[in-house]
Design a protein around this motif. Structure first.
Motif, PDB file in Angstrom:
ATOM      1  N   GLU A  52       0.831  -1.216   0.000  1.00 18.85           N
ATOM      2  CA  GLU A  52       0.000   0.000   0.000  1.00 18.85           C
ATOM      3  C   GLU A  52       0.862   1.261   0.000  1.00 18.85           C
ATOM      4  OE1 GLU A  52      -2.656  -0.288   3.310  1.00 18.85           O
ATOM      5  OE2 GLU A  52      -3.985  -1.689   2.274  1.00 18.85           O
ATOM      6  N   ALA A  53       1.935   1.249   0.796  1.00 20.40           N
ATOM      7  CA  ALA A  53       2.820   2.421   0.868  1.00 20.40           C
ATOM      8  C   ALA A  53       3.489   2.678  -0.478  1.00 20.40           C
ATOM      9  CB  ALA A  53       3.869   2.230   1.955  1.00 20.40           C
ATOM     10  N   ILE A  54       3.907   1.623  -1.160  1.00 22.35           N
ATOM     11  CA  ILE A  54       4.542   1.799  -2.470  1.00 22.35           C
ATOM     12  C   ILE A  54       3.530   2.288  -3.496  1.00 22.35           C
ATOM     13  CG2 ILE A  54       5.661   0.563  -4.379  1.00 22.35           C
ATOM     14  CD1 ILE A  54       7.121  -1.102  -2.260  1.00 22.35           C
ATOM     15  N   SER A  55       2.302   1.807  -3.404  1.00 20.94           N
ATOM     16  CA  SER A  55       1.296   2.260  -4.372  1.00 20.94           C
ATOM     17  C   SER A  55       0.941   3.737  -4.156  1.00 20.94           C
ATOM     18  CB  SER A  55       0.045   1.395  -4.286  1.00 20.94           C
ATOM     19  OG  SER A  55      -0.650   1.628  -3.078  1.00 20.94           O
ATOM     20  N   GLN A  56       1.066   4.211  -2.913  1.00 20.96           N
ATOM     21  CA  GLN A  56       0.770   5.617  -2.621  1.00 20.96           C
ATOM     22  C   GLN A  56       1.957   6.526  -2.918  1.00 20.96           C
ATOM     23  OE1 GLN A  56      -0.595   5.678   1.414  1.00 20.96           O
ATOM     24  NE2 GLN A  56      -2.504   4.608   0.927  1.00 20.96           N
ATOM     25  N   ASP A  57       3.165   6.023  -2.633  1.00 19.24           N
ATOM     26  CA  ASP A  57       4.373   6.827  -2.878  1.00 19.24           C
ATOM     27  C   ASP A  57       5.414   5.912  -3.504  1.00 19.24           C
ATOM     28  OD1 ASP A  57       6.514   8.530  -2.942  1.00 19.24           O
ATOM     29  OD2 ASP A  57       6.647   8.820  -0.775  1.00 19.24           O
ATOM     30  N   SER A  58       5.508   5.904  -4.799  1.00 20.99           N
ATOM     31  CA  SER A  58       6.388   4.966  -5.507  1.00 20.99           C
ATOM     32  C   SER A  58       7.865   5.325  -5.404  1.00 20.99           C
ATOM     33  CB  SER A  58       5.986   4.884  -6.979  1.00 20.99           C
ATOM     34  OG  SER A  58       6.140   6.152  -7.585  1.00 20.99           O
ATOM     35  N   THR A  59       8.194   6.390  -4.663  1.00 20.96           N
ATOM     36  CA  THR A  59       9.605   6.747  -4.509  1.00 20.96           C
ATOM     37  C   THR A  59      10.141   6.425  -3.117  1.00 20.96           C
ATOM     38  OG1 THR A  59       9.046   9.000  -3.850  1.00 20.96           O
ATOM     39  CG2 THR A  59       9.446   8.597  -6.195  1.00 20.96           C
ATOM     40  N   ALA A  60       9.261   6.257  -2.117  1.00 20.77           N
ATOM     41  CA  ALA A  60       9.761   6.049  -0.754  1.00 20.77           C
ATOM     42  C   ALA A  60       8.903   5.088   0.049  1.00 20.77           C
ATOM     43  CB  ALA A  60       9.837   7.389  -0.030  1.00 20.77           C
ATOM     44  N   GLY A  61       8.230   4.149  -0.578  1.00 22.66           N
ATOM     45  CA  GLY A  61       7.323   3.266   0.154  1.00 22.66           C
ATOM     46  C   GLY A  61       7.971   2.064   0.796  1.00 22.66           C
ATOM     47  N   CYS A  62       9.207   1.776   0.471  1.00 23.37           N
ATOM     48  CA  CYS A  62       9.876   0.580   0.985  1.00 23.37           C
ATOM     49  C   CYS A  62      10.577   0.902   2.301  1.00 23.37           C
ATOM     50  CB  CYS A  62      10.877   0.041  -0.031  1.00 23.37           C
ATOM     51  SG  CYS A  62      11.612  -1.531   0.446  1.00 23.37           S
ATOM     52  N   SER A  63       9.803   0.967   3.367  1.00 24.10           N
ATOM     53  CA  SER A  63      10.365   1.244   4.691  1.00 24.10           C
ATOM     54  C   SER A  63       9.460   0.619   5.741  1.00 24.10           C
ATOM     55  CB  SER A  63      10.492   2.751   4.921  1.00 24.10           C
ATOM     56  OG  SER A  63       9.217   3.352   4.851  1.00 24.10           O
ATOM     57  N   SER A  64       9.937   0.588   6.946  1.00 21.16           N
ATOM     58  CA  SER A  64       9.174  -0.011   8.037  1.00 21.16           C
ATOM     59  C   SER A  64       7.931   0.824   8.337  1.00 21.16           C
ATOM     60  CB  SER A  64      10.047  -0.101   9.287  1.00 21.16           C
ATOM     61  OG  SER A  64       9.307  -0.614  10.358  1.00 21.16           O
TER      62      SER A  64
END
Length: 137
Positions: A52-64
């Motif tokens: 969900e985080a990657i779909s909302q922000d494709s530049t910084a969604g890969c985080s805890s």
């Protein structure tokens, strides 16, 4: 005459010894499998928030995600690594088991799940022995 003869007692002790020789390794495998499931449980709980985080922000969604559990009783850490970008093309979650106070089959092993953003799928890899790792990975 009452009681058991020495031969009868020796037979019982031998049978108990044989049963223990079979049961102890099986119990150790059971413990290793139980310890190994901790990483898979924690990583599975992170899949939806990460996607969900990657779909909302494709530049910084890969985080805890906020409030996420990134360690456990048998698990040392969970690391997050993004590839590509911007935008992110994949996100790897790497779980590393403790080196001490765990089964020898699990000690310092790793479990990795990789999210492919373009395909929208997760791929699991692990360094766990085949006897311990779940069939789903």
């Amino acid at each position: 005459q009452k009681g058991f003869t020495l031969i009868e007692l020796m037979i019982v002790v031998a049978i108990i010894g044989i049963l223990a020789a079979v049961a102890i390794p099986a119990y150790q495998d059971y413990i290793a499998k139980a310890q190994a499931t901790e990483a898979f449980s924690l990583l599975d709980g992170l899949k939806t928030p990460i996607a969900e985080a990657i779909s909302q922000d494709s530049t910084a969604g890969c985080s805890s995600p906020a409030g996420a559990v990134t360690g456990g009783k048998y698990l040392a850490t969970i690391g997050f690594t993004a590839a590509g970008g911007p935008p992110i093309t994949s996100c790897q979650l790497l779980a590393t088991y403790n080196a001490a106070n765990v089964s020898a089959k699990v000690s310092a092993q790793t479990v990795s799940i990789l999210y492919d953003v373009t395909a929208g799928s997760w791929v699991c890899t692990t360094s766990l022995p085949a006897a311990v790792k779940p069939k789903a990975c």
